[in-house]
Design an enzyme around this catalytic site. Structure first.
Site, short mmCIF file in Angstrom:
data_model
loop_
_atom_site.label_atom_id
_atom_site.label_comp_id
_atom_site.label_asym_id
_atom_site.label_seq_id
_atom_site.Cartn_x
_atom_site.Cartn_y
_atom_site.Cartn_z
N ASP A 68 49.27 41.41 37.10
CA ASP A 68 48.97 41.28 38.53
C ASP A 68 50.25 40.82 39.23
OD1 ASP A 68 47.84 40.89 41.01
OD2 ASP A 68 46.26 39.54 40.33
N ASP A 111 49.44 43.94 47.00
CA ASP A 111 48.84 43.22 45.87
C ASP A 111 48.11 44.23 44.99
OD1 ASP A 111 47.56 41.49 44.15
OD2 ASP A 111 46.35 40.50 45.69
N HIS A 123 39.83 40.31 48.64
CA HIS A 123 40.14 39.45 49.78
C HIS A 123 40.93 40.21 50.83
CE1 HIS A 123 44.15 39.23 47.86
NE2 HIS A 123 43.46 39.16 46.73
N HIS A 170 45.47 35.29 50.31
CA HIS A 170 44.02 35.27 50.46
C HIS A 170 43.70 34.95 51.91
CE1 HIS A 170 42.47 34.97 46.07
NE2 HIS A 170 43.63 35.59 46.11
N GLU A 214 39.80 43.88 44.36
CA GLU A 214 40.07 43.64 42.94
C GLU A 214 38.76 43.31 42.25
OE1 GLU A 214 42.41 40.17 41.93
OE2 GLU A 214 42.08 39.32 43.92
N GLU A 223 43.09 46.46 40.65
CA GLU A 223 43.16 46.03 42.05
C GLU A 223 44.04 46.98 42.86
OE1 GLU A 223 44.34 41.93 44.47
OE2 GLU A 223 45.23 42.33 42.51
#
Length: 307
Positions: free
Chosen positions: A80, A91, A160, A168, A193, A288
Site C-alpha cells: 500500500d 492511494d 475513505h 482520510h 479499499e 484499493e
C-alpha cells in the site's frame, strides 16, 4: 502523477520475491516514487509510508529500524503506497502472494474493490456501496490446507474520501452494508479499499507502531520536552498532515526522538496508527483504487494493466 503508481508497481514486480528484506523493499519502492514524482518538499512527494502488512496483519505495518523481517513463499503481503502533488494524493494497494492456494482470496478482494468502484458515483449512498462490497466479497470461499473458509469483509476498516494533505477525509466507505445515507458528491476524491480475510473480520491493534500522522486541526499545547518541540517543527515542515513513519524520521536526521514523539501523541498533536490485525493464523488480502467524481464521469486515477 497518475503514471507513477503504475510504473512503480510494474517495476517492483522484478524484485519482490521470497527472501527479500522488507525494509529494503520499502526503501526501493519509496526511492523510485521519489524519483518519478520529482520530490520537492511539500509540493510533491510520498503520500504516506509504504505498507507491507503480512498475513493476519491487515494494515499500518512498515518496518522500523532494525526490523529484519524477510518475505516468505507462504506469506500474503499487502503493498500500500501513495504519492502526491500539492497535497493531492493517489492511494492504491494490492496483494502479493506466491502460493496459488491464496488465489481465491485475492480474487475475492479484487472483485469486491472493483464492484465498490463500479457502485460509486455522484449521489451514491455510502452504506449501499458497503452492501455491494460485502455481497461480492462474501460470495467467495478459499480452501487452505484441506479446510474451507468463507471470505469475510473486514469490519473496522474502510475506504475513505481524500482531501488535500489529508489521506482520510471526512467520509468513510464501509465494507459491509450499513444504514449510512451519506451520499458521494461531485468533485470528491475517494479511495475504495477492501480487505478480505479468512479470520473473524474484526480488527484489533497489535504490534510496534510505525505509522504516525499530525492531527488535523491539532491543539496548541505547551510542550515540555525540547525534543518534542524540535520534532514538531520537523514534522510541520516536512510532512504537514501527511502520514509518516519512524524510518522517515531516521532518514531526515532525527535522533533520540521517541520520548518527544510520545509527548506529541499523548497531547493529541500527533496520532499514532499502530498495526491493525485479525486473529493470528488468518490471512488478509487488500486491493484499493483512487478515483475522482467529475461532473460527467468517474475517473479511476490508479487503474493499470495489472489491476
Amino acid at each position: 502523477m497518475l503514471q507513477v503508481h503504475r510504473q512503480t508497481r510494474a517495476w517492483a514486480t522484478s524484485f519482490i520475491k521470497p527472501g527479500v528484506l522488507l525494509s529494503e523493499m520499502c526503501e526501493k519502492i519509496e526511492n523510485n516514487n521519489r524519483k518519478l514524482i520529482g520530490e520537492n518538499g511539500l509540493q510533491a512527494g510520498l503520500g504516506f509510508p509504504t505498507g507491507c502488512s503480512l498475513n493476519h496483519v491487515a494494515a499500518h505495518y512498515t518496518p522500523n529500524a532494525g526490523d529484519k523481517t524477510v518475505l516468505k513463499y507462504d506469506d500474503v503481503m499487502k503493498i500500500d503506497f501513495g504519492t502526491h502533488v500539492n497535497g493531492r494524493i493517489i492511494d492504491s494497494a494490492y496483494t502479493v502472494a506466491f502460493n496459488p492456494k491464496y488465489d481465491n482470496l485475492l480474487q475475492a478482494v479484487k472483485d469486491a474493490t472493483n464492484s465498490g468502484v463500479r457502485a460509486a458515483g455522484i449521489d451514491a449512498r455510502l452504506g449501499e456501496i458497503g452492501g455491494v462490497i460485502q455481497e461480492v466479497m462474501e460470495s467467495y470461499e478459499v480452501e487452505l490446507d484441506g479446510k474451507t473458509y468463507r471470505v469475510k469483509s473486514c469490519r473496522g476498516l474502510s475506504g475513505h474520501s481524500i482531501n488535500p494533505y489529508q489521506i482520510h477525509g471526512d467520509k468513510s466507505v464501509p465494507m459491509v452494508k450499513t444504514s449510512d445515507p451519506t451520499k458521494m458528491e461531485e468533485g470528491e476524491v475517494y479511495a475504495i479499499e477492501t480487505f478480505g480475510t479468512t479470520g473473524r473480520g474484526q480488527m484489533n491493534v497489535d504490534g510496534e507502531c510505525s505509522h504516525y500522522q499530525k492531527t488535523v486541526n491539532a491543539p496548541r499545547v505547551a510542550l515540555r520536552l525540547p525534543s518534542a518541540k524540535s520534532l514538531l517543527k520537523f514534522i510541520d515542515t516536512t510532512f504537514d498532515t501527511l502520514p509518516f513513519c519512524r524510518r522517515w524520521l531516521d532518514r531526515g536526521g532525527q535522533t533520540k526522538y521517541l520520548m518527544g514523539l510520545k509527548q506529541l501523541v499523548d497531547n493529541g498533536i500527533v496520532t499514532a496508527c499502530p498495526p491493525l490485525v485479525d486473529v493470528k493464523g488468518s490471512f488478509v488480502a487488500q486491493y484499493e483504487h483512487t478515483f475522482i467524481l467529475r461532473p460527467t464521469c468517474k475517473e479511476v486515477l490508479s487503474r493499470g494493466d495489472d489491476y
